[in-house]
Write an enzyme that holds these catalytic residues in place. Structure first.
Site, PDB file in Angstrom:
ATOM      1  N   TYR A 254     -17.090 -14.734  -4.786  1.00 27.11           N
ATOM      2  CA  TYR A 254     -18.098 -13.868  -4.933  1.00 27.11           C
ATOM      3  C   TYR A 254     -19.325 -14.859  -4.794  1.00 27.11           C
ATOM      4  CZ  TYR A 254     -14.366 -11.111  -6.830  1.00 27.11           C
ATOM      5  OH  TYR A 254     -12.932 -10.426  -6.856  1.00 27.11           O
ATOM      6  N   TYR A 382     -10.965  -1.329 -11.296  1.00 30.25           N
ATOM      7  CA  TYR A 382     -10.566  -2.546 -10.814  1.00 30.25           C
ATOM      8  C   TYR A 382      -9.074  -2.962 -10.431  1.00 30.25           C
ATOM      9  CZ  TYR A 382     -10.546  -7.174  -8.644  1.00 30.25           C
ATOM     10  OH  TYR A 382     -10.413  -8.190  -7.897  1.00 30.25           O
ATOM     11  N   ASP A 483      -1.865  -0.225 -13.881  1.00 34.95           N
ATOM     12  CA  ASP A 483      -2.142  -1.842 -13.867  1.00 34.95           C
ATOM     13  C   ASP A 483      -2.603  -2.375 -14.960  1.00 34.95           C
ATOM     14  OD1 ASP A 483      -3.321  -4.253 -13.038  1.00 34.95           O
ATOM     15  OD2 ASP A 483      -4.721  -3.071 -11.603  1.00 34.95           O
ATOM     16  N   LYS A 512      -1.660 -11.976 -13.997  1.00 35.00           N
ATOM     17  CA  LYS A 512      -2.472 -12.973 -15.098  1.00 35.00           C
ATOM     18  C   LYS A 512      -1.628 -13.573 -16.226  1.00 35.00           C
ATOM     19  CE  LYS A 512      -6.646 -10.574 -13.955  1.00 35.00           C
ATOM     20  NZ  LYS A 512      -7.598 -11.495 -13.557  1.00 35.00           N
TER      21      LYS A 512
HETATM   22  N1  PMP Z   1      -5.787  -5.633 -11.539  1.00 35.00           N
HETATM   23  C1  PMP Z   1      -6.658  -5.966 -12.499  1.00 35.00           C
HETATM   24  C2  PMP Z   1      -6.639  -4.820 -13.724  1.00 35.00           C
HETATM   25  C3  PMP Z   1      -7.351  -7.160 -12.511  1.00 35.00           C
HETATM   26  O1  PMP Z   1      -8.080  -7.446 -13.611  1.00 35.00           O
HETATM   27  C4  PMP Z   1      -7.102  -8.046 -11.480  1.00 35.00           C
HETATM   28  C5  PMP Z   1      -7.831  -9.229 -11.587  1.00 35.00           C
HETATM   29  N2  PMP Z   1      -9.070  -9.597 -11.910  1.00 35.00           N
HETATM   30  C6  PMP Z   1      -6.053  -7.645 -10.386  1.00 35.00           C
HETATM   31  C7  PMP Z   1      -5.642  -6.377 -10.441  1.00 35.00           C
HETATM   32  C8  PMP Z   1      -6.068  -8.679  -9.118  1.00 35.00           C
HETATM   33  O2  PMP Z   1      -5.177  -9.780  -9.721  1.00 35.00           O
HETATM   34  P1  PMP Z   1      -5.357 -11.128  -8.584  1.00 35.00           P
HETATM   35  O3  PMP Z   1      -6.812 -11.455  -8.822  1.00 35.00           O
HETATM   36  O4  PMP Z   1      -4.396 -11.930  -9.123  1.00 35.00           O
HETATM   37  O5  PMP Z   1      -5.084 -10.713  -7.321  1.00 35.00           O
END
Ligand code: PMP
Length: 664
Positions: A254, A382, A483, A512
């Site tokens: 970004y 997100y 998620d 993560k």
């Molecule tokens: N879902 C959520 C809730 C996230 O916080 C993130 C990453 N910030 C992602 C999906 C995407 O994961 P990645 O960056 O490993 O592709």
């Protein structure tokens, strides 16, 4: 702390004189250098106390610069001339590597360069279960290996180099020496030793010192040390060029390719700290974007990676399987909410979201509901940066406007209005229910981040809202995808955030913290109903990333989950929550702050306006903390091992930054 750790291939390799000569050469250059000997054995008893033999050599070389005598640079001194662990034991003491590290760091305060000399070689024990390598790793200095050039030197040197590198430390170079005069006949062998060590060890030879004797011995040695320092300086001078290359050619997340935000170069990381190229240490309040829950360079995770590396780093997952993946999927099934029976391993969070979305669509197709191709979600979410994931990110602060031609149009309800800590307002579900009702015939799944909306605004919503979504999904025959990529593995105070609501999704994404922040790995878990429906009549789930089930990542994830399950993470997260609550509270009184909120190990300060990220980043680095705000949010998401004092330090830096207007 800036400087070098000096070790040898052997006791008596000549490292004390080399350390002393390097010290003198540094002092001659005007540096405020100090040579330190953390543990000294073989001391002699004098009237004024224990006399340390190595420190006496430093004192001799450095005499003109210390007119009032050389300081006491030994943390521990013992009379027996033997390994430190044994000398300590005979003295009824135990050496504590963390304590030694702190004492060395205290001595290094205010010094431009320190030279820390080990005792004997790298594997010399300091205490039960702890060797000089552990001290080296804690101090995290580049390493100079002094090689006694004799028969057997190649073996000793190469093993030492390997051991040092296995701990993630940089070998700055070797210095070849002699403590006794070699026989003339051995000279070709010794010359070959130097060449072989440089070639096989891939190390620079900083000096190849012949046997020195006579009255000018010290002077000659300092001349060699001087040349070694010049080579070491050259290594340092390469760095600014790296940063320039980084700015010019490397895309960071970004930010502009032509006018990027500044980057800070990290040399290594350990515990809760990031070590910068110049030796400064930053207290890490980000856990590398929710990931490094156990802190950096954790010995269990390091060992798991090393062990797996020795067996295999990767094999394809199509038609093959392996222990690390089997064990991981077994653990994930055990840990996650009941009913998630099938595990799909993905290579990043975004990919696991894509897999979840595809599962939902394939499920609807397999069950004959072919009109159900859309996703329902809430604003402020997100889910990642790939196309499917982007389509369910917040339509305003996400990236929809850039890719509107490409992204599928999904169905959005307002952000869950009822905050986590407020009494639940049932009206907050009304509009959601209405939108869902009106569109249910084309909706395959609801996808949301449970309880905490992360990158979309760090918003904590009420558990009953999530219960409501589960109820609505069931009512309309829609799947519920949660998620848990950011929230999973304890971050909110529950192992998975959906436990706040006591509900189980049909599909759940994790990522993560799965590998403790070591490498990229994610998983999509599905209920038996989802998996069996997709697989009906010979159906297959159509996804298969090249690096699916990567054994190295699975092995580290296994170690990370083992650690999570065997430590009291719940108490740690609970403590962090109360420390964040206390320490961030003063921010509420600052005029530019609109809200301060805390849940589990997440502390958020929301500002009235967008913050100046570059300014804040510079300020935080100056204060020796690492925080990376975005939008209107300055937030703290530390590793779970952080202490009260460290949390207060992070929060103090946030308060000071806002109070002194660094955010403007
Ligand atoms: N879902 C959520 C809730 C996230 O916080 C993130 C990453 N910030 C992602 C999906 C995407 O994961 P990645 O960056 O490993 O592709």
């Amino acid at each position: 702390m800036n400087g070098y750790f000096i070790t040898g291939t052997d006791t008596d390799a000549g490292k004390t004189s080399i350390t002393a000569a390097l010290l003198r050469a540094l002092l001659n250059k005007g540096e405020s250098a100090l040579a330190i000997k953390p543990v000294q054995t073989g001391c002699t008893q004098t009237k004024s106390g224990l006399q340390a033999p190595d420190a006496a050599v430093y004192a001799e070389f450095a005499a003109p610069y210390f007119p009032h005598g050389y300081p006491d640079v030994c943390c521990r001194k013992f009379i027996p001339a033997c390994s430190p662990h044994l000398a300590a034991e005979w003295n009824d003491e135990t050496l504590d590597v963390d304590q030694l590290t702190r004492e060395v760091q205290a001595m290094a305060q205010g010094r431009s360069t320190v030279l820390v000399e080990g005792a004997g070689g790298v594997a010399v024990p300091l205490a039960a279960g702890c060797t000089t390598l552990d001290l080296m790793q804690r101090l995290d200095l580049p390493v100079i290996i002094v090689v006694g050039n004799k028969l057997g030197a190649v073996n000793h040197a190469l093993l030492s180099i390997e051991a040092v590198r296995n701990r993630g430390l940089r070998v700055a170079g070797v210095i070849m020496t002699h403590t006794t005069a070699p026989a003339k006949a051995d000279m070709p062998l010794l010359r070959d030793n130097t060449k072989t060590i440089a070639r096989e060890g891939h190390v620079p030879v900083l000096a190849d010192i012949p046997f020195l004797d006579g009255p000018d011995y010290g002077k000659s040695l300092v001349q060699y040390a001087d040349k070694a320092l010049a080579l070491l300086q050259q290594q340092k001078d390469d760095c600014p060029e790296d940063i320039l290359f980084d700015r010019k050619h490397i895309w960071h997340p970004y930010t502009s390719a032509t006018n990027p935000l500044p980057t800070v170069k990290v040399r290594s990381a350990h515990g809760v700290r990031l070590v910068l190229e110049d030796g400064r240490e930053l207290l890490d309040g980000m856990a590398s974007w929710w990931c490094a829950i156990h802190g950096y360079a954790h010995p269990n995770l390091d060992a798991a990676a090393h062990a797996q590396l020795g067996r295999m780093s990767h094999v394809m997952f199509g038609g093959l399987t392996h222990d690390p993946a089997i064990r991981l999927c077994r653990t994930l099934r055990e840990m996650s909410p009941n009913g998630l029976e099938h595990v799909f391993l993905a290579d990043s969070g975004s990919v696991s979201v894509e897999a979840a979305i595809k599962m939902a669509l394939q499920y609807m197709q397999a069950s004959g509901q072919t009109a159900r191709t859309k996703l329902f979600t809430v604003q402020g979410g997100y889910h990642g940066d790939t196309c499917g994931a982007m389509s369910v990110c917040d339509p305003t602060n996400g990236m929809h406007h850039l890719f509107s031609g490409l992204l599928p149009k999904q169905i959005f309800a307002p952000r869950p209005a009822c905050a986590f800590h407020q009494p639940f307002d049932t009206r907050s579900l009304d509009q959601t229910a209405r939108i869902l009702e009106a569109n249910s015939h084309e909706i395959a799944a609801i996808i949301v981040e449970p309880i905490v909306q992360g990158a979309g605004g760090m918003w904590f919503y009420h558990p009953q809202y999530l219960q409501g979504l589960r109820h609505l999904a069931d009512k309309h025959g829609i799947l519920l995808i949660l998620d848990e990529i950011a929230t999973g593995f304890g971050r909110t105070g529950k192992l998975f955030a959906c436990e706040w609501s006591g509900i189980v999704p049909d599909i759940m994404c994790v990522g993560k913290a799965l590998t403790g922040g070591y490498m990229t790995l994610a998983a999509t878990l599905a209920s038996e109903n989802v998996a069996h429906t997709i697989s009906r009549d010979g159906g297959v789930f159509m996804h298969g990333p090249t690096f699916m089930g990567n054994p190295l990542a699975c092995a580290v994830a296994n170690a990370s989950l083992d650690l999570l399950r065997t430590t009291d993470w719940e108490t740690n997260v609970h403590n962090i929550e109360s420390w964040l609550d206390q320490s961030l509270a003063p921010c509420r009184d600052l005029p530019d702050v609109t809200d301060v909120r805390v849940l589990g190990a997440i502390g958020v300060v929301e500002m009235k306006d967008e913050v100046n990220m570059a300014n804040l980043q510079e300020f935080f680095v100056e204060k020796e903390v690492w925080l990376r705000p975005f939008g209107k949010l300055i937030y703290i998401m530390p590793p779970y091992i952080m202490s009260r004092e460290e949390i207060f330090q992070l929060a103090g830096a946030v308060h000071e930054a806002i109070r002194t207007n660094q955010h403007r």
